[in-house]
Motif scaffolding. Structure first.
Motif, PDB file in Angstrom:
ATOM      1  N   GLN A  55      12.231 -36.839 -44.577  1.00 25.32           N
ATOM      2  CA  GLN A  55      10.537 -37.083 -44.995  1.00 25.32           C
ATOM      3  C   GLN A  55       9.840 -37.707 -46.069  1.00 25.32           C
ATOM      4  OE1 GLN A  55      10.273 -33.349 -45.095  1.00 25.32           O
ATOM      5  NE2 GLN A  55      10.739 -32.237 -42.339  1.00 25.32           N
ATOM      6  N   ARG A 146       5.437 -39.252 -55.482  1.00 30.10           N
ATOM      7  CA  ARG A 146       4.814 -37.990 -56.079  1.00 30.10           C
ATOM      8  C   ARG A 146       4.185 -38.587 -57.026  1.00 30.10           C
ATOM      9  NH1 ARG A 146       0.861 -34.938 -54.171  1.00 30.10           N
ATOM     10  NH2 ARG A 146       0.841 -32.566 -54.388  1.00 30.10           N
TER      11      ARG A 146
ATOM     12  N   HIS B 189       0.707 -27.589 -53.776  1.00 32.10           N
ATOM     13  CA  HIS B 189       2.554 -27.524 -54.420  1.00 32.10           C
ATOM     14  C   HIS B 189       2.566 -29.204 -55.138  1.00 32.10           C
ATOM     15  CE1 HIS B 189       2.961 -23.852 -52.033  1.00 32.10           C
ATOM     16  NE2 HIS B 189       2.135 -24.063 -51.725  1.00 32.10           N
ATOM     17  N   ASN B 191       4.949 -30.620 -55.578  1.00 34.00           N
ATOM     18  CA  ASN B 191       6.276 -31.633 -54.769  1.00 34.00           C
ATOM     19  C   ASN B 191       6.436 -32.500 -55.959  1.00 34.00           C
ATOM     20  OD1 ASN B 191       7.256 -30.359 -52.523  1.00 34.00           O
ATOM     21  ND2 ASN B 191       5.439 -30.367 -51.885  1.00 34.00           N
ATOM     22  N   ARG B 276      14.045 -28.845 -50.347  1.00 34.37           N
ATOM     23  CA  ARG B 276      12.917 -29.530 -50.482  1.00 34.37           C
ATOM     24  C   ARG B 276      11.489 -27.794 -49.804  1.00 34.37           C
ATOM     25  NH1 ARG B 276       9.262 -31.566 -53.435  1.00 34.37           N
ATOM     26  NH2 ARG B 276      10.809 -32.942 -53.725  1.00 34.37           N
ATOM     27  N   GLU B 659      -3.973 -31.797 -48.687  1.00 34.84           N
ATOM     28  CA  GLU B 659      -2.790 -31.027 -49.045  1.00 34.84           C
ATOM     29  C   GLU B 659      -2.915 -29.581 -49.255  1.00 34.84           C
ATOM     30  OE1 GLU B 659      -0.475 -31.807 -53.395  1.00 34.84           O
ATOM     31  OE2 GLU B 659      -1.163 -34.369 -52.764  1.00 34.84           O
ATOM     32  N   MET B 662      -0.186 -23.891 -46.029  1.00 28.80           N
ATOM     33  CA  MET B 662      -0.752 -23.369 -44.676  1.00 28.80           C
ATOM     34  C   MET B 662       0.048 -21.583 -44.901  1.00 28.80           C
ATOM     35  SD  MET B 662      -1.367 -26.161 -42.157  1.00 28.80           S
ATOM     36  CE  MET B 662      -2.576 -27.089 -42.551  1.00 28.80           C
ATOM     37  N   ILE B 663      -0.736 -20.768 -45.074  1.00 29.65           N
ATOM     38  CA  ILE B 663      -0.265 -19.405 -45.282  1.00 29.65           C
ATOM     39  C   ILE B 663      -0.997 -18.600 -43.782  1.00 29.65           C
ATOM     40  CG2 ILE B 663       0.564 -17.192 -46.550  1.00 29.65           C
ATOM     41  CD1 ILE B 663      -0.458 -18.601 -48.499  1.00 29.65           C
ATOM     42  N   ARG B 669       3.496 -15.896 -45.424  1.00 31.08           N
ATOM     43  CA  ARG B 669       4.186 -16.548 -45.321  1.00 31.08           C
ATOM     44  C   ARG B 669       3.296 -18.710 -44.981  1.00 31.08           C
ATOM     45  NH1 ARG B 669       8.683 -16.966 -41.855  1.00 31.08           N
ATOM     46  NH2 ARG B 669       9.717 -18.328 -43.620  1.00 31.08           N
ATOM     47  N   MET B 671       3.827 -21.862 -44.415  1.00 30.47           N
ATOM     48  CA  MET B 671       4.606 -22.777 -42.768  1.00 30.47           C
ATOM     49  C   MET B 671       4.306 -23.443 -42.714  1.00 30.47           C
ATOM     50  SD  MET B 671       5.011 -19.675 -41.784  1.00 30.47           S
ATOM     51  CE  MET B 671       6.349 -20.158 -39.780  1.00 30.47           C
ATOM     52  N   HIS B 673       6.251 -26.135 -44.738  1.00 30.07           N
ATOM     53  CA  HIS B 673       6.752 -26.054 -46.346  1.00 30.07           C
ATOM     54  C   HIS B 673       7.832 -27.191 -46.228  1.00 30.07           C
ATOM     55  CE1 HIS B 673       9.855 -24.095 -43.869  1.00 30.07           C
ATOM     56  NE2 HIS B 673       9.391 -22.864 -44.219  1.00 30.07           N
ATOM     57  N   ASN B 674       7.373 -28.401 -46.214  1.00 27.77           N
ATOM     58  CA  ASN B 674       8.505 -29.641 -46.769  1.00 27.77           C
ATOM     59  C   ASN B 674       6.628 -30.351 -46.092  1.00 27.77           C
ATOM     60  OD1 ASN B 674       7.364 -30.736 -43.607  1.00 27.77           O
ATOM     61  ND2 ASN B 674       7.815 -28.660 -42.780  1.00 27.77           N
ATOM     62  N   LEU B 675       7.798 -31.714 -45.974  1.00 25.29           N
ATOM     63  CA  LEU B 675       7.015 -33.163 -46.519  1.00 25.29           C
ATOM     64  C   LEU B 675       6.428 -33.480 -45.616  1.00 25.29           C
ATOM     65  CD1 LEU B 675       9.207 -34.510 -49.524  1.00 25.29           C
ATOM     66  CD2 LEU B 675       6.404 -33.534 -49.729  1.00 25.29           C
ATOM     67  N   ALA B 676       6.499 -33.133 -44.275  1.00 24.64           N
ATOM     68  CA  ALA B 676       5.861 -33.565 -42.969  1.00 24.64           C
ATOM     69  C   ALA B 676       4.647 -33.289 -42.598  1.00 24.64           C
ATOM     70  CB  ALA B 676       6.790 -32.979 -41.797  1.00 24.64           C
ATOM     71  N   GLU B 677       4.732 -31.586 -42.929  1.00 25.34           N
ATOM     72  CA  GLU B 677       3.380 -30.684 -42.798  1.00 25.34           C
ATOM     73  C   GLU B 677       2.857 -30.712 -44.152  1.00 25.34           C
ATOM     74  OE1 GLU B 677       5.007 -31.533 -39.193  1.00 25.34           O
ATOM     75  OE2 GLU B 677       5.621 -30.127 -40.690  1.00 25.34           O
ATOM     76  N   TYR B 678       2.943 -30.734 -44.902  1.00 25.07           N
ATOM     77  CA  TYR B 678       2.453 -30.932 -46.793  1.00 25.07           C
ATOM     78  C   TYR B 678       2.254 -32.037 -46.473  1.00 25.07           C
ATOM     79  CZ  TYR B 678       0.336 -29.248 -50.640  1.00 25.07           C
ATOM     80  OH  TYR B 678       0.331 -29.355 -52.421  1.00 25.07           O
ATOM     81  N   HIS B 679       0.735 -32.723 -46.152  1.00 19.55           N
ATOM     82  CA  HIS B 679       1.054 -34.444 -46.732  1.00 19.55           C
ATOM     83  C   HIS B 679       0.315 -34.328 -47.826  1.00 19.55           C
ATOM     84  CE1 HIS B 679      -0.171 -33.401 -42.303  1.00 19.55           C
ATOM     85  NE2 HIS B 679       1.181 -34.690 -42.470  1.00 19.55           N
TER      86      HIS B 679
ATOM     87  N   TYR C  40      18.162 -26.820 -40.753  1.00 16.46           N
ATOM     88  CA  TYR C  40      17.002 -26.009 -40.572  1.00 16.46           C
ATOM     89  C   TYR C  40      18.007 -24.979 -39.823  1.00 16.46           C
ATOM     90  CZ  TYR C  40      13.194 -28.553 -42.986  1.00 16.46           C
ATOM     91  OH  TYR C  40      12.211 -29.978 -43.415  1.00 16.46           O
ATOM     92  N   ARG C 118       6.878 -30.603 -33.971  1.00 11.55           N
ATOM     93  CA  ARG C 118       7.014 -30.060 -34.494  1.00 11.55           C
ATOM     94  C   ARG C 118       6.502 -28.416 -35.263  1.00 11.55           C
ATOM     95  NH1 ARG C 118      10.594 -32.063 -38.243  1.00 11.55           N
ATOM     96  NH2 ARG C 118       9.029 -31.226 -39.901  1.00 11.55           N
ATOM     97  N   TYR C 120       5.614 -25.455 -36.385  1.00 15.56           N
ATOM     98  CA  TYR C 120       5.994 -24.728 -38.118  1.00 15.56           C
ATOM     99  C   TYR C 120       7.004 -23.801 -37.359  1.00 15.56           C
ATOM    100  CZ  TYR C 120       1.040 -26.313 -39.069  1.00 15.56           C
ATOM    101  OH  TYR C 120       0.079 -27.113 -39.268  1.00 15.56           O
ATOM    102  N   LEU C 144      -1.260 -20.352 -37.283  1.00 14.56           N
ATOM    103  CA  LEU C 144      -1.504 -21.402 -37.795  1.00 14.56           C
ATOM    104  C   LEU C 144      -1.057 -22.366 -36.573  1.00 14.56           C
ATOM    105  CD1 LEU C 144       0.138 -20.794 -40.644  1.00 14.56           C
ATOM    106  CD2 LEU C 144      -2.059 -21.457 -40.549  1.00 14.56           C
ATOM    107  N   ARG C 234      -3.090 -37.930 -42.738  1.00 18.38           N
ATOM    108  CA  ARG C 234      -3.157 -39.403 -43.256  1.00 18.38           C
ATOM    109  C   ARG C 234      -2.566 -40.461 -42.880  1.00 18.38           C
ATOM    110  NH1 ARG C 234       2.735 -37.458 -46.430  1.00 18.38           N
ATOM    111  NH2 ARG C 234       3.980 -37.797 -45.081  1.00 18.38           N
TER     112      ARG C 234
END
Lengths: 174, 749, 338
Positions: A55, A146, B189, B191, B276, B659, B662-663, B669, B671, B673-679, C40, C118, C120, C144, C234
């Motif tokens: 990613q 980043r 975050h 990151n 991550r 950015e 997403m809780i 929690r 959800m 928590h990765n760089l694919a879904e946290y842009h 994962y 994908r 979550y 979500l 994005r």
């Protein structure tokens, strides 16, 4: 090899990899990724772990000349492959043109994504699909930075790309 | 001495660059030693509650596992909270890993697995089974805003709102033009690309060398010495290279605790690297809800400013940042009311993230200013110019320098702001609506206490040392430049030693104060070396410098000479040899000038102009052009300085468009928590960016005239993007990030 | 990660036998999704069977002008293949809209078909998820669900298929070639992926022991009139919120044939051939585009956060048809939407 890996009692396989021009025999578990092999076992820490899931692009290396996320490649599948990491591209005293351009254009800040960016850029140039800035941006999008050095990275790659236009491209492993 | 500028002020390439681009720069996880063990953290999967049971048997039997730690068997650590408080700790109770069965936030470390290989530790960690007694979580800042409170113990006095001035409510009610709205920022975050990691190398005599991902090696060192009652003389923490941090590595993180704990307990070297995912459960930019109310007279002069901010904190600590006070000092206004509260959520303690407070608060203020400009029918830039203020009205102090007019002027000219047509939706290009927006930024120019050592050797080489950090900021390079300038030598004749706790005392790298602080300390130490050189020169026979005072000499081409006449002088080698010395080494301490601070406030300023193109039908936003004009005092290195601003802008674009942690508030929690879904922005998201440094001479902000650049670049960017989106679409989107769903679902005004 | 054994299959038959021998075995090709899932702890195979050395790496021209793409041809190799670019540019474009160059270099044609969602909650082993752990529930419903399905979902699962390539293959009516214990068979693309119903753990209709050996494309008349329009959070390196593959044939200003496949909206690449058929002969203009979009989305249902996908998909369909009819497909490099 008297490593914890071999001692653990878990299955291992032996394989030969050509890493930066040197053939090496390594012992890996089935689940050992190329990234973990490079970073832990071989202490080639120039290849970075930024997400471990494909990613971010920090782990990009060249496998048989193609840019690949090494975190998603099991080492055991690569028997006989040629691998070029950032260490194989140049040294501080003898940098690859892209490495020089990255320094000159300040195409990094913290430097952590940088080896992946440079390996990716080598792949990009080898692929030959990028002519201008739009293509560089799109085809470098698999490498996150980043610190936000993107415009400088594009400048650095553009410079090398235009310098190499018309001339044979330098081999990745050179 | 610094005015001649043979090095300082020039675009010198990073001196650490060749190491970084060749993969030779080693980060925290990239050190090795014999007998190394590896640790992996098991994280909680509930947001609040208790651990009923932890089943570790399966994990313990996994080949290669050495030991598993839980709250039941954690080795003894310091009892008092004070021992757990790092240099930038917050009011409240610092988090203690594996302290008890209580779960305070999603992702809290609840067990720690040590094994002979990193894979074994990771794989065994997956076998640890935990039973929880889960309680109902509260993680939504909007829902919890009414449970907010004023922090009973301020983190910093200046974070508390200034007393109200005038009568803001009455002035608001009476004014010709009024705007008032809520602005919501999602949690963000940091990151940084490098994963948090600590490598503990055990020396033969029990000494520890620790490579830690931190913005302050001495802070990490003090912390573990406190927690584990270690002799500070036997611990060195190093952070030679830091793979980004942005504030997340200011406070020691749990991987450091675990690495040291297990190393001491097992008497082995240890390495712990986070995943991550783990990094989403640490220090984050708090979600925040703000109400900003602005009023102006018919000519656009501000009559009232009211700003109320509530942001998240954790159950155990009161994180605080200066969100709202900027509204009292950004523009001239007599009637101001600012209030600031925090609300407890069942999440990890938030923390400083690039321009903490200002990035959040100025985004709301500058969006509100844009709304007011439209309400009053005045150009947004003109509205700001009309409300320019030369004084810090919050503190009633003069300002050391404020080249904001120049930022406005030069930024607008470069951007072409004069060509803008005011009405929303009035500029188009094909299917795109084009929007131009702008915003201003402020950040406090700070200098802290710091020390440095400079050593001049008989071979002409110079060594600079301080426990400063280079987190990508260019610290190595600017310190090298400052020393090269002082000794009139090439930058590569200077070796810069930073990133270790046994070097001269330096605070954490944060708040944009490193250049001002450590830079000034290097300059002071260099001056001390020159003074000593002069003393030795004067004791030489027939010294031509007999009568010279230290203010009258400088180094030129290897000689100590009179500033006024370079013919008169002595070679440095001759001085050292005459004195029988191999080298001269001097140490200097600097700190803020208290007298100046009593009378003056000091800020860096910016004006940022943004062009967006928004596909009218589909609502997809692209930032196509950014011009940022910065007034930040003296620029030591325009190349690395520009990079600092670029980085701030890119992160600001992320804040505006991408950015969001997403809780799932049902479980509390995170959800994505990765760089694919946290842009975070990718290459394709970032197009042309132009950075302008306007002239700004300021000899009061710091002895070397710099104000710092790490934060100012991001401040105002998200507002400028959101204002540009409004200009393009006529839609005011006050909840960041501005994603396509919000654009499609909101109405144009 | 759960340890697993590793074997290398030397033939398709080998691979099939290995799958039959162990129900907990999984095939490894490019690994871009499987290794990710294993790390994962979402996928926990006991045995990984490496099929990378199987002879499935060729793109072969078929007598009818179509192509057969071997299951192990990388996404990059497909996207940049001159024959694909010339005759199936829609496929090339869709592939280049997805992932990153590094991932496309590793990912394979067969693997792309078998990508998992994908969602979550699917990716988080601590969450219930009917797809990962049948019967445990679907927290995306009521949770979500911004990235979730608006078409064809069930009360058991609202996940979407994440592939871009498959959306193009759906529009192109590709055929999936598989081989299993009972020999080889073919599966029409529309029948390859499935809707979740009450069995969302199954993404496709492969039977036990079957392996994808290739994808076949028949010659078509769409080369000049197609587009792949992908909308995401994005501008690159992100999964689709909504994507549209459109392929049309127009004569005298009317549709001879129109095909629209949607990505990011359902458990499978979404097509409605019956609806498409109704528009054969309709004027290839704005009014038809809107009516077709209405028709395709007639059954769309939002779950809250993803409500926006309904208007977004509607507008994207209209826009994509405009691009396809005008012969100006979306350029995946230039980020302005054409």
């Amino acid at each position: 090899m008297d490593t914890p890996r071999a001692q653990s009692g878990l299955p291992t396989s032996s394989l030969i990899l050509d890493i930066n021009g040197i053939a090496q025999t390594v012992e890996v578990h089935p689940w050992t990724t190329l990234l973990d092999l490079l970073r832990s076992e071989l202490e080639l820490t120039g290849t970075k772990k930024g997400c471990d899931h494909g990613q971010c692009g920090a782990c990009t290396v060249l496998i048989d000349g193609e840019r690949i996320n090494s975190c998603l490649k099991l080492a055991v599948t690569l028997d006989g492959a040629e691998i070029t990491t950032i260490e194989g591209l140049g040294t501080p005293g003898d940098m690859h043109p892209l490495q020089r351009a990255f320094v000159e254009h300040d195409a990094f800040q913290c430097g952590y994504c940088t080896p992946g960016q440079i390996c990716s850029a080598v792949g990009l140039i080898n692929e030959g699909h990028a002519q201008g800035r739009d293509e560089i941006r799109e085809l470098m999008s698999g490498n996150l930075c980043r610190c936000g050095a993107y415009t400088n990275i594009a400048d650095a790659i553009e410079e090398v790309l235009s310098a190499q236009a018309g001339t044979p491209q330098r081999e990745a492993a050179e | 001495m610094l005015n001649q500028s043979k090095t300082v002020g020039l675009p010198v390439s990073r001196i650490d660059g060749p190491l970084k681009v060749t993969g030779q720069a080693r980060y925290a996880a990239e050190h090795f030693g014999p007998g190394m063990l590896y640790g992996h953290v098991v994280s909680a999967t509930i947001a609040t509650g208790r651990i009923r049971a932890i089943h570790t048997a399966a994990a313990e039997h996994f080949p290669g596992v050495v030991k598993i730690y839980t709250h039941d068997n954690r080795p003894k650590t310091a009892y008092r909270d004070s021992r757990w408080k790092d240099a930038v700790a917050l009011p409240g109770h610092p988090f203690r890993p594996l302290e008890n069965d209580r779960v305070l936030f999603d992702g809290q470390p609840v067990a720690f697995v040590v094994a002979e290989s990193p894979e074994a530790a990771r794989d065994a960690a997956g076998l640890v089974q935990i039973e929880y007694l889960s309680e109902e979580p509260h993680t939504d800042i909007v829902a919890q805003r009414h449970e907010s409170y004023e922090p009973p113990v301020p983190r910093m006095k200046q974070f508390m709102p200034p007393p109200p001035r005038g009568d803001a409510e009455a002035a608001f009610a009476a004014a010709a033009h009024r705007v008032s709205a809520d602005y919501v920022l999602s949690g963000e975050h940091h990151n940084p690309m490098e994963l948090f990691a600590s490598t503990v190398l055990l020396g033969t005599d029990g000494a520890l060398t620790i490579h830690d991902k931190t913005q302050g090696s001495q802070n990490s060192c003090d912390y573990i010495c406190g927690v584990f009652s270690l002799d500070p003389g036997k611990v060195v923490v190093k952070n030679s290279f830091v793979g980004g941090a942005f504030g997340q590595a200011l406070r020691p993180k749990h991987q450091l605790f675990f690495a040291v704990m297990a190393s001491l307990d097992l008497n082995r070297s240890m390495k712990v690297e986070m995943t991550r995912q783990d990094m989403f459960y640490l220090t984050w930019r708090p979600s925040c809800i703000q109400t900003v109310s602005l009023a102006a007279d018919a000519e656009g002069h501000l009559q009232a400013v009211m700003h109320h901010a509530v942001h998240a904190t954790s159950r155990h600590e009161d994180y605080q940042e200066n969100v709202a006070n900027w509204s009292g000092l950004a523009y001239k206004c007599e009637n101001v009311k600012i209030s600031y509260e925090i609300a407890k959520l069942d999440l990890a303690t938030p923390g400083d993230m690039r321009a903490p407070g200002a990035a959040t608060g100025m985004t709301a203020l500058e969006a509100a200013m844009d709304e007011l400009a439209y309400a009053a029918g005045i150009d947004p830039l003109e509205l700001r110019i009309r409300n320019f203020v030369h004084r810090d009205q919050n503190q009633d102090k003069a300002i050391t320098s404020k080249a904001l007019h120049a930022c406005y002027r030069e930024g607008a000219a470069r951007f072409g702001w004069a060509e803008r047509s005011a009405a929303p939706r009035s500029m188009r290009e094909g299917d795109d609506l084009v929007g131009w927006g702008m915003a201003g930024g402020i950040w406090e120019a700070m200098m802290s206490k710091g020390e440095a050592k400079v050593r001049l050797s008989v071979d002409g080489s110079v060594t600079v040392s301080a426990a400063a950090s280079d987190i990508g900021t260019g610290t190595y390079t600017i310190l090298g430049q400052l020393a090269a300038e002082a000794f009139d030598c090439p930058v590569d004749a200077v070796s810069v030693e930073i990133g270790a706790s046994d070097l001269p005392k330096t605070g954490v790298e944060g708040g944009s104060w490193t250049a001002a602080t450590t830079g000034s300390a290097v300059q002071a130490a260099a001056k001390a070396v020159i003074k000593t050189l002069l003393t030795h020169a004067q004791s030489m026979e027939n010294s031509p410098l007999k009568e010279a005072k230290v203010q009258q000499v400088e180094i030129a081409e290897g000689r100590l000479v009179l500033e006024s006449n370079h013919q008169i002088g002595v070679s440095m080698v001759d001085i050292l040899e005459a004195a029988g010395l191999e080298a001269i080494e001097e140490h200097a301490k600097v700190g803020p000038d208290m007298l100046t601070m009593m009378r003056y406030a000091s800020y860096s300023h910016s004006a940022v102009f943004v062009e967006v193109k928004v596909d009218e039908e589909l609502g997809i936003v692209r930032v196509t052009r950014v011009v940022s004009a910065i007034g930040a005092g003296r620029i030591l290195n325009p190349k690395t300085a520009r990079s600092q601003i670029l980085g701030g802008i890119v992160m600001g674009i992320g804040m505006a468009l991408h950015e969001e942690g997403m809780i799932d508030h049902r479980t509390g929690r995170i959800m994505n928590h990765n760089l694919a879904e946290y842009h975070v922005p990718a290459h394709a998201d970032i197009r042309d960016i132009e950075v302008i440094f306007v002239e700004e001479d300021d000899d009061m902000a710091s002895p070397i005239g710099v104000k710092g650049l790490g934060e100012i670049g991001i401040v105002g960017v998200a507002a400028a993007v959101s204002n540009a989106v409004f200009h393009a679409t006529g839609k005011r989107i006050r909840t960041l990030p501005i994603t396509v769903d919000k654009i499609l679902q909101s109405e144009a005004v | 990660m759960k340890p697993f054994s590793y074997t290398r299959a030397e033939s398709v038959r080998d691979a099939v036998a290995a799958l039959m021998a162990n129900p907990q075995a999984q095939l490894l090709a490019g690994g871009t999704n499987l290794i990710d899932l294993i790390k994962y702890d979402v996928a926990e195979p006991e045995a990984v069977i490496d099929i990378n050395r199987l002879p499935l790496k060729e793109i072969v021209e078929l007598p009818d002008g179509g192509l057969r793409i071997g299951a192990l041809v990388s996404n990059s190799a497909v996207a940049y293949d001159p024959r694909v670019k010339q005759h199936f540019p829609l496929l090339s474009s869709a592939i280049l809209a997805g992932a990153s160059p590094q991932l496309r270099n590793a990912a394979t044609t067969g693997g792309n078909l078998l990508q998992r969602t994908r969602c979550y909650y699917f990716y988080d082993p601590a969450s219930p998820c009917n797809k990962r752990d049948p019967g445990s529930g679907c927290p995306a419903i009521g949770g979500l669900n911004r990235i979730h399905a608006i078409l064809g979902a069930s009360d058991a699962c609202i996940a979407v298929h994440p592939s871009d390539m498959c959306v193009a293959l759906a529009a192109l009516d590709a055929t999936v070639e598989v081989e299993g214990p009972d020999g080889a068979r073919e599966i029409g693309f529309a029948d390859f992926h499935r809707l979740p119903g009450d069995g969302p753990d199954r993404d496709n209709t492969l039977r036990r022991g079957e392996i994808v050996t290739g994808v076949r494309l028949e010659a078509n008349h769409f080369a000049g009139h197609h587009t792949y329009l992908k909308l995401r959070d994005r501008l690159s390196y992100a999964f689709a919120l909504v994507s549209v593959a459109a392929a049309v044939q127009v004569a005298d200003g009317r549709f001879v044939e129109v095909r629209v496949a949607l990505g990011g909206v359902a458990h499978k690449p979404w097509r409605d051939p019956l609806a498409e058929a109704e528009f054969a002969g309709a004027p290839a203009g704005e009014e038809t585009f809107i009516r077709l979009a209405d028709r395709l989305l007639a059954g769309a249902e939002g779950r809250g956060h993803n409500d926006f996908k309904i208007p977004l998909a509607h507008r994207a369909i209209v826009r994509a048809l405009r691009q396809a009819v005008s012969g100006h497909p979306q350029d995946q490099t230039v980020k302005a939407i054409q």
